[in-house]
Design a protein around this motif. Structure first.
Motif, mmCIF file in Angstrom:
data_model
loop_
_atom_site.group_PDB
_atom_site.id
_atom_site.type_symbol
_atom_site.label_atom_id
_atom_site.label_comp_id
_atom_site.label_asym_id
_atom_site.label_seq_id
_atom_site.Cartn_x
_atom_site.Cartn_y
_atom_site.Cartn_z
ATOM 1 N N GLU A 240 10.175 -1.313 11.045
ATOM 2 C CA GLU A 240 9.493 -2.390 10.982
ATOM 3 C C GLU A 240 8.076 -2.101 10.742
ATOM 4 O O GLU A 240 7.374 -1.369 11.642
ATOM 5 N N THR A 241 7.405 -2.384 9.606
ATOM 6 C CA THR A 241 5.878 -1.733 9.086
ATOM 7 C C THR A 241 4.909 -2.915 9.702
ATOM 8 O O THR A 241 5.276 -3.885 9.625
ATOM 9 N N VAL A 242 3.901 -2.203 10.307
ATOM 10 C CA VAL A 242 3.154 -2.895 10.808
ATOM 11 C C VAL A 242 1.695 -2.685 10.165
ATOM 12 O O VAL A 242 0.909 -1.725 10.333
ATOM 13 N N ALA B 251 0.750 -1.174 -0.064
ATOM 14 C CA ALA B 251 -0.070 -0.047 0.061
ATOM 15 C C ALA B 251 0.893 1.290 0.089
ATOM 16 O O ALA B 251 2.115 1.064 0.541
ATOM 17 N N TYR B 252 0.412 2.367 -0.594
ATOM 18 C CA TYR B 252 1.364 3.739 -0.383
ATOM 19 C C TYR B 252 1.439 4.064 0.858
ATOM 20 O O TYR B 252 2.300 4.544 1.109
ATOM 21 N N SER B 253 0.590 3.706 1.699
ATOM 22 C CA SER B 253 0.840 4.293 3.073
ATOM 23 C C SER B 253 2.303 3.404 3.816
ATOM 24 O O SER B 253 2.761 3.981 4.647
ATOM 25 N N GLU B 254 2.510 2.049 3.349
ATOM 26 C CA GLU B 254 3.439 1.343 3.789
ATOM 27 C C GLU B 254 4.715 2.028 3.059
ATOM 28 O O GLU B 254 5.871 2.285 3.779
ATOM 29 N N ALA B 255 4.463 2.600 1.976
ATOM 30 C CA ALA B 255 5.826 3.548 1.291
ATOM 31 C C ALA B 255 6.090 4.720 1.899
ATOM 32 O O ALA B 255 7.307 4.870 2.068
ATOM 33 N N ALA B 256 4.946 5.286 2.357
ATOM 34 C CA ALA B 256 5.296 6.764 3.250
ATOM 35 C C ALA B 256 5.711 6.366 4.591
ATOM 36 O O ALA B 256 6.834 7.166 4.978
ATOM 37 N N ALA B 257 5.493 5.273 5.169
ATOM 38 C CA ALA B 257 6.082 4.882 6.468
ATOM 39 C C ALA B 257 7.710 4.537 6.264
ATOM 40 O O ALA B 257 8.698 5.002 7.059
ATOM 41 N N LEU B 258 7.926 3.915 5.254
ATOM 42 C CA LEU B 258 9.305 3.524 4.808
ATOM 43 C C LEU B 258 10.103 4.697 4.416
ATOM 44 O O LEU B 258 11.246 4.884 4.623
ATOM 45 N N LYS B 259 9.269 5.686 3.717
ATOM 46 C CA LYS B 259 10.070 7.005 3.504
ATOM 47 C C LYS B 259 10.477 7.876 4.804
ATOM 48 O O LYS B 259 11.589 8.320 4.720
ATOM 49 N N ALA C 187 2.442 6.057 13.807
ATOM 50 C CA ALA C 187 1.394 5.262 12.914
ATOM 51 C C ALA C 187 1.590 6.450 11.737
ATOM 52 O O ALA C 187 2.059 7.777 12.111
ATOM 53 N N VAL C 188 1.425 6.140 10.406
ATOM 54 C CA VAL C 188 1.443 7.054 9.418
ATOM 55 C C VAL C 188 0.430 6.890 8.580
ATOM 56 O O VAL C 188 -0.091 5.702 8.156
ATOM 57 N N LEU C 189 -0.342 8.196 8.243
ATOM 58 C CA LEU C 189 -1.684 7.926 7.877
ATOM 59 C C LEU C 189 -1.867 9.155 6.745
ATOM 60 O O LEU C 189 -1.471 10.198 7.086
ATOM 61 N N PRO C 190 -2.722 8.878 5.696
ATOM 62 C CA PRO C 190 -2.813 9.861 4.876
ATOM 63 C C PRO C 190 -3.879 10.953 5.248
ATOM 64 O O PRO C 190 -4.663 10.618 5.926
ATOM 65 N N ILE C 191 -3.681 12.259 4.857
ATOM 66 C CA ILE C 191 -4.332 13.280 5.522
ATOM 67 C C ILE C 191 -5.009 13.988 4.190
ATOM 68 O O ILE C 191 -6.078 14.632 4.421
ATOM 69 N N GLU C 192 -4.179 14.080 3.141
ATOM 70 C CA GLU C 192 -4.711 14.871 1.971
ATOM 71 C C GLU C 192 -4.037 14.308 0.694
ATOM 72 O O GLU C 192 -2.817 13.990 0.650
ATOM 73 N N ASN C 193 -4.666 14.456 -0.374
ATOM 74 C CA ASN C 193 -4.283 14.173 -1.631
ATOM 75 C C ASN C 193 -4.299 15.339 -2.712
ATOM 76 O O ASN C 193 -5.556 15.978 -2.573
ATOM 77 N N SER C 194 -3.503 15.719 -3.478
ATOM 78 C CA SER C 194 -3.445 16.682 -4.393
ATOM 79 C C SER C 194 -4.570 16.795 -5.230
ATOM 80 O O SER C 194 -5.187 17.777 -5.926
#
Ligand SMILES: O=C(O)C(=O)C[C@]1(C(=O)O)C=C[C@@H](O)C=C1
Length: 402
Positions: free
Chosen positions: A140-142, A126-134, A162-169
């Protein structure tokens, strides 16, 4: 002999922004600089409950020695509600085990994600996992089922962040996470901007024009609306983009595609039938990093402060609220509003003109400034004078500066 904290740590005197350093005896892991603005109750944490601790007031770096300072046999007074009134009762025995102050090396290892466990919503890929790794390259992603599970995982000490999406362009604000920010007591400690390049995925050998259905996260479907209309397919909503890819792989249906990342194609063994399929080439999703404790704001680099407030009714009140920042030349990088859920309608009874019903709103505002700056403290003090409610969601380094 060791240092033991039994539940709540008691210290006196406590000043705002005093630091607590914790050392986990099992792992040797040194803990964060906790902010003691509020009562810190470590009972919630099984992990830290039996760890040793030293409490350093920021000004004098001397941990209190209970054995010398308290009367034997007399139980120190404990007031859970008021930290400042409590007597010093740090339970420690061996001073050689006192943790050393955090060094730049400790902090940079945390910055690189060493040992950090980060929750995200969705499945691997998922993109959220990519954001956590960025944000934390070695973390360690959960994976979590729902956004709220990620909030709870942090609150229950199952993960550190936790890394969570809040807005998309393209799609705008992700309101569910704005609502959850209010409902939970986590702090924003950072942000991540991620370039999202969607791919159309199908079973190995499947053709784009054979597809009858395409599944993905609703945000991803919305971001690829033009291509989906051209294909004339049925849109099927999924919990996350990687979940859609997994579903296509498991279903074995050649006429069903998924919108997801190239990494999801690799993980679930799918073909990339088309890439960069989003309506606009530059598709950026803004993620927030949440933690149990706030970070201590600085002025060493550009910071952002996120706040939420609601206002009393009256002419020009929103103008007045925004003026507290304009007057101090504080730039606002975002403003968003949401209806107040627990009291959506306000009836205004004007006897001549009949009654009117309005929505009441809460406002989310991002300031391009640090809480450590006096102008921000004055502005928030000023806003508090007439806001019905005000909360600082977090003060954190702007991503461009990381
Ligand atoms: O489904 C995913 O892969 C997610 O990480 C969620 C999400 C979102 O909620 O906006 C994140 C980035 C993209 O904008 C699309 C979907």
């Amino acid at each position: 002999m060791d240092l033991r904290v039994n539940g709540t740590i008691w210290v006196s005197p406590i000043k705002p922004y005093s630091k607590v350093c914790l050392l986990d005896l099992e792992s040797g892991r040194r803990g964060f600089g906790f902010n003691l603005m509020s009562n810190c109750d470590f009972e919630k944490s099984h992990k830290w409950q039996c760890c040793c601790a030293a409490v350093f007031a920021q000004r004098d770096m001397t941990p209190v020695d209970e054995e010398k300072s308290s009367t034997p046999g007399v139980e120190p007074s404990r007031t859970t509600d008021n930290f400042q009134e409590t007597k010093s009762t740090i339970f420690h025995r061996d001073l050689s085990l006192l943790p050393k102050p955090l060094s730049a090396a400790d902090l940079s290892s945390l910055d690189n994600g060493i040992k950090v466990r980060v929750a995200y919503q969705g499945l691997p890929g998922a993109y959220s996992e990519a954001a956590a790794l960025k944000a934390y390259p070695k973390c360690e992603t959960v994976p979590c089922d729902q956004f709220e599970d990620a909030f709870k995982a942090v609150e229950l000490w199952l993960v550190d962040k936790a890394v969570l999406p809040i807005e998309n362009s393209l799609g705008g604000s992700i309101h569910r996470n704005y609502d959850l920010l209010l409902r939970h007591r986590l702090h924003i400690v950072g942000e991540v901007q991620l370039a999202v390049n969607h791919c159309l995925l199908g079973l190995p050998g499947a053709k784009k024009n054979e597809l009858k259905r395409v599944s993905s996260h609703p945000q991803a479907l919305a971001q690829c609306e033009m291509m989906l209309s051209k294909l004339g397919v049925v849109r099927v909503s999924a919990e996350d983009t990687a979940g859609a890819a997994q579903m296509v792989a498991l279903s074995g249906m050649r006429d069903t595609g998924a919108i997801a990342s190239a990494r999801a194609a690799e993980i679930y063994g799918l073909d990339i039938l088309a890439d960069k399929i989003q309506d606009e080439k530059d598709n950026i999703t803004h993620f927030l990093i949440l933690a149990r404790e706030p970070i201590i704001p600085g002025t060493d680099r550009p910071y952002k402060t996120s706040i939420v407030f609601s206002l009393e009714e009256g002419p020009g009140v929103l103008f007045k609220a925004l003026a507290v920042f304009a007057l101090r030349e504080i730039n606002l990088s975002k403003i968003d509003s949401r209806p107040l859920k627990n009291r959506p309608l306000r009836v205004v009874d004007d006897s001549n003109k009949g009654s009117a019903k309005y929505f009441d709103y809460i406002f989310y505002v991002d300031l391009e400034a640090s809480m450590a700056e006096p102008r921000v403290q004055y502005a928030l003090g000023h806003l508090q004078e007439f806001a019905r409610f005000l909360r600082v969601l977090g003060c954190y380094p702007m991503e461009s500066a990381l």
